[in-house]
Design an enzyme around this catalytic site. Sequence first.
Site, PDB file in Angstrom:
ATOM      1  N   ASN A 131      -3.972   3.946  -4.872  1.00  0.00           N
ATOM      2  CA  ASN A 131      -5.205   4.507  -5.214  1.00  0.00           C
ATOM      3  C   ASN A 131      -5.133   5.559  -6.332  1.00  0.00           C
ATOM      4  O   ASN A 131      -5.983   5.616  -7.264  1.00  0.00           O
ATOM      5  CB  ASN A 131      -5.907   5.378  -4.042  1.00  0.00           C
ATOM      6  CG  ASN A 131      -5.147   6.289  -3.427  1.00  0.00           C
ATOM      7  OD1 ASN A 131      -3.904   6.446  -3.462  1.00  0.00           O
ATOM      8  ND2 ASN A 131      -5.815   7.376  -2.987  1.00  0.00           N
ATOM      9  N   GLY A 207       0.436   6.758   2.027  1.00  0.00           N
ATOM     10  CA  GLY A 207      -0.387   5.106   2.369  1.00  0.00           C
ATOM     11  C   GLY A 207      -0.945   5.460   3.524  1.00  0.00           C
ATOM     12  O   GLY A 207      -1.326   6.461   4.014  1.00  0.00           O
ATOM     13  N   SER A 208      -1.055   4.180   4.222  1.00  0.00           N
ATOM     14  CA  SER A 208      -2.040   4.232   5.339  1.00  0.00           C
ATOM     15  C   SER A 208      -1.370   4.594   6.499  1.00  0.00           C
ATOM     16  O   SER A 208       0.136   4.549   6.644  1.00  0.00           O
ATOM     17  CB  SER A 208      -2.317   2.785   5.568  1.00  0.00           C
ATOM     18  OG  SER A 208      -1.105   1.951   5.661  1.00  0.00           O
ATOM     19  N   THR A 209      -1.953   5.189   7.690  1.00  0.00           N
ATOM     20  CA  THR A 209      -1.544   5.838   8.996  1.00  0.00           C
ATOM     21  C   THR A 209      -0.561   4.417   9.458  1.00  0.00           C
ATOM     22  O   THR A 209       0.516   4.837  10.178  1.00  0.00           O
ATOM     23  CB  THR A 209      -2.638   6.242   9.892  1.00  0.00           C
ATOM     24  OG1 THR A 209      -3.023   7.320   9.068  1.00  0.00           O
ATOM     25  CG2 THR A 209      -1.950   6.632  10.903  1.00  0.00           C
ATOM     26  N   ALA A 210      -1.049   3.090   9.514  1.00  0.00           N
ATOM     27  CA  ALA A 210      -0.533   2.025  10.121  1.00  0.00           C
ATOM     28  C   ALA A 210       0.782   1.871   9.614  1.00  0.00           C
ATOM     29  O   ALA A 210       1.976   2.064  10.314  1.00  0.00           O
ATOM     30  CB  ALA A 210      -1.500   0.844  10.144  1.00  0.00           C
ATOM     31  N   CYS A 263      -7.446  10.002  -0.906  1.00  0.00           N
ATOM     32  CA  CYS A 263      -7.185  10.426   0.461  1.00  0.00           C
ATOM     33  C   CYS A 263      -8.006  11.812   0.957  1.00  0.00           C
ATOM     34  O   CYS A 263      -8.158  12.038   2.084  1.00  0.00           O
ATOM     35  CB  CYS A 263      -5.768  10.628   1.082  1.00  0.00           C
ATOM     36  SG  CYS A 263      -4.940  11.507  -0.490  1.00  0.00           S
ATOM     37  N   GLU A 437       4.367  18.130   0.706  1.00  0.00           N
ATOM     38  CA  GLU A 437       4.721  18.065  -0.648  1.00  0.00           C
ATOM     39  C   GLU A 437       4.255  19.235  -1.369  1.00  0.00           C
ATOM     40  O   GLU A 437       3.544  20.009  -0.905  1.00  0.00           O
ATOM     41  CB  GLU A 437       4.097  16.743  -1.263  1.00  0.00           C
ATOM     42  CG  GLU A 437       4.399  15.501  -0.319  1.00  0.00           C
ATOM     43  CD  GLU A 437       4.115  13.935  -1.052  1.00  0.00           C
ATOM     44  OE1 GLU A 437       3.057  14.036  -1.263  1.00  0.00           O
ATOM     45  OE2 GLU A 437       5.119  13.621  -1.691  1.00  0.00           O
TER      46      GLU A 437
HETATM   47  P1  NAD Z   1      -0.542   1.128   2.427  1.00  0.00           P
HETATM   48  O1  NAD Z   1      -0.030   1.746   3.619  1.00  0.00           O
HETATM   49  O2  NAD Z   1      -1.136  -0.420   2.457  1.00  0.00           O
HETATM   50  O3  NAD Z   1       0.424   1.030   1.316  1.00  0.00           O
HETATM   51  C1  NAD Z   1       1.245   2.052   0.675  1.00  0.00           C
HETATM   52  C2  NAD Z   1       2.463   1.426   0.043  1.00  0.00           C
HETATM   53  O4  NAD Z   1       3.576   1.134   1.460  1.00  0.00           O
HETATM   54  C3  NAD Z   1       2.315   0.339  -0.481  1.00  0.00           C
HETATM   55  O5  NAD Z   1       3.403   0.518  -1.879  1.00  0.00           O
HETATM   56  C4  NAD Z   1       2.915  -0.674  -0.064  1.00  0.00           C
HETATM   57  O6  NAD Z   1       3.388  -1.768  -0.733  1.00  0.00           O
HETATM   58  C5  NAD Z   1       3.825  -0.026   0.945  1.00  0.00           C
HETATM   59  N1  NAD Z   1       4.185  -0.843   2.347  1.00  0.00           N
HETATM   60  C6  NAD Z   1       3.179  -1.678   3.070  1.00  0.00           C
HETATM   61  N2  NAD Z   1       3.812  -2.143   4.098  1.00  0.00           N
HETATM   62  C7  NAD Z   1       5.056  -1.646   4.324  1.00  0.00           C
HETATM   63  C8  NAD Z   1       6.069  -1.653   5.169  1.00  0.00           C
HETATM   64  N3  NAD Z   1       6.023  -2.291   6.259  1.00  0.00           N
HETATM   65  N4  NAD Z   1       7.260  -1.039   4.757  1.00  0.00           N
HETATM   66  C9  NAD Z   1       7.364  -0.070   3.794  1.00  0.00           C
HETATM   67  N5  NAD Z   1       6.272   0.070   2.734  1.00  0.00           N
HETATM   68  C10 NAD Z   1       5.293  -0.735   3.116  1.00  0.00           C
HETATM   69  O7  NAD Z   1      -1.734   2.060   1.757  1.00  0.00           O
HETATM   70  P2  NAD Z   1      -2.622   1.646   0.505  1.00  0.00           P
HETATM   71  O8  NAD Z   1      -3.759   0.717   0.911  1.00  0.00           O
HETATM   72  O9  NAD Z   1      -1.673   1.226  -0.620  1.00  0.00           O
HETATM   73  O10 NAD Z   1      -3.163   2.917   0.343  1.00  0.00           O
HETATM   74  C11 NAD Z   1      -4.605   3.450   0.850  1.00  0.00           C
HETATM   75  C12 NAD Z   1      -4.036   4.477   2.018  1.00  0.00           C
HETATM   76  O11 NAD Z   1      -3.241   5.598   1.515  1.00  0.00           O
HETATM   77  C13 NAD Z   1      -5.155   5.057   2.641  1.00  0.00           C
HETATM   78  O12 NAD Z   1      -5.202   5.074   4.091  1.00  0.00           O
HETATM   79  C14 NAD Z   1      -5.101   6.375   2.178  1.00  0.00           C
HETATM   80  O13 NAD Z   1      -5.725   7.500   3.053  1.00  0.00           O
HETATM   81  C15 NAD Z   1      -3.502   6.711   1.871  1.00  0.00           C
HETATM   82  N6  NAD Z   1      -3.452   7.840   1.191  1.00  0.00           N
HETATM   83  C16 NAD Z   1      -2.790   9.137   1.675  1.00  0.00           C
HETATM   84  C17 NAD Z   1      -2.453  10.035   0.710  1.00  0.00           C
HETATM   85  C18 NAD Z   1      -2.282  11.275   1.070  1.00  0.00           C
HETATM   86  O14 NAD Z   1      -1.748  12.312   0.437  1.00  0.00           O
HETATM   87  N7  NAD Z   1      -2.309  11.901   2.532  1.00  0.00           N
HETATM   88  C19 NAD Z   1      -2.911   9.915  -0.809  1.00  0.00           C
HETATM   89  C20 NAD Z   1      -3.214   8.610  -1.258  1.00  0.00           C
HETATM   90  C21 NAD Z   1      -3.692   7.664  -0.259  1.00  0.00           C
END
Ligand code: NAD
Length: 456
Positions: A131, A207-210, A263, A437
């Site tokens: 994002n 990234g995502s919570t999952a 986010c 961070e």
């Molecule tokens: P995502 O979790 O799908 O992917 C994030 C990164 O993780 C990508 O580089 C992806 O390739 C990698 N990834 C995926 N599966 C993995 C695994 N099994 N092991 C290791 N790495 C893996 O998230 P996204 O769809 O790219 O981003 C959107 C999400 O990020 C939203 O939930 C958003 O809220 C969150 N986000 C949080 C913040 C914050 O600062 N809290 C900032 C930006 C985005």
Amino acid sequence: MWLPVYEPATGKVYGDVADGGADDVAAAIAAAQAAFPAWSALPASERARWLEKLAAALEAKLEDFALAEARDGGKPITLALKVEIPRAVSNLRFFSHAATQFASEFHHGEAGMHYTLRKPLGVVGTVSPWNLPLYLFTWKIAPALAAGNTVVAKPSEVTPASATMLAQLASEIGFPPGVFNLVNGLGPKVGEAIVTAPEVKAISFTGSTAVGKRIHQLASPALKKVSLELGGKNPTLVFADSDWRDNLDTLVRSAFQNSGQICLCGSRILIERSIYDDVRDALVDAASRLPIGDPLDAETRMGPLVSKPHFDKVMAAIQRARDEGGRVITGGEALQHDGWYITPTIIEGLGPDCASNREEIFGPVVTLQAFDNESEALALANASDYGLSASVWTRDFTRAHRVAASLNVGMVWINSWLVRDLRTPFGGVGQSGYGREGGMDALRFYTEARNIGFPA
Ligand code: NAD
């Protein structure tokens, strides 16, 4: 092997990116291990000089990087030019300065004298999302490098352009080989190889919570340091005494900037009942007039969503809101256009327990709820398993600070949104993750404390 990269504004493939694997990660780790002794032994001022050099090189190519992000992320070019790439420059520059300000603590008292060394960890891994591609990528690598670590970094395979260009730039300016390594590819292949490698001492993930939970599990057997910046469902609290009319533009930005794919976007707007109708009508009017279209057009305020799967997910969330009894009062439609556009969407009539107010949508979709008093506003705001950020809008400063202290989140803005001082701790609670961070918190994360005591 290569993966396709799509241009969200057209829905068509416009490039490809390496489909990296465990071998590439192993090679990057080996390079990072080899580079660590010399890099960590450099005086902090020398590491600072390298980060500044990279910042200056990036600044000189700002337009190229902004264009790259507008193309592979669908981000409005004006946002990339004015906010996001400049912020990536600031991240590098800020941690260049911070490297020279990271002092050892000293304690003198009944228990003698103690000083605390902060040793770099070695090779660290970073995994970042699509994002804010370069903004979040540099937010991780800059403090890691400043503190004396070497890095293996993985950008999102959805938006690999700007981070890959940064790695090329680092090589062009003669950055010491092996210090900053980038591996492109898919999360389960490249990301997991980084997370599970025994040589990688810490993981910083956004990234995502999952996926954050998966990384937490994968890293825990080795007791690795992990920082997780995850999803959010952020409340925006608008009290009747606020200057909401004067701040309408910020309120709309906080909902829809980058198509709501930040986010920190406020996705649950809570409005005091006496002004509910006025605020709703003004938001609907402003949202429906947002210039939506080609990210390469300087006038565009909202571009497409980043990918087809994400577009489908957001459209399904809008349908779920309708099924739950929500009224879509503006937007809710896909633009009849090439690419993955969804009009800014405002939904009312849903309570705090429905999925639409519980689950992150991460698109141009907000819900409105009315409250009668401060305690009800707080109860609605805190009715979430996430806890990343909130904004509070009121002219009553006593109330603003009281409410801020009672919100179960990591960051609160009063009468503003996304105003960032890079020295402050950044992160969330609950399902939004753990770790902070920014500033010295980041430098502490990327170092191990060693305390040394002796009699006074
Ligand atoms: P995502 O979790 O799908 O992917 C994030 C990164 O993780 C990508 O580089 C992806 O390739 C990698 N990834 C995926 N599966 C993995 C695994 N099994 N092991 C290791 N790495 C893996 O998230 P996204 O769809 O790219 O981003 C959107 C999400 O990020 C939203 O939930 C958003 O809220 C969150 N986000 C949080 C913040 C914050 O600062 N809290 C900032 C930006 C985005």
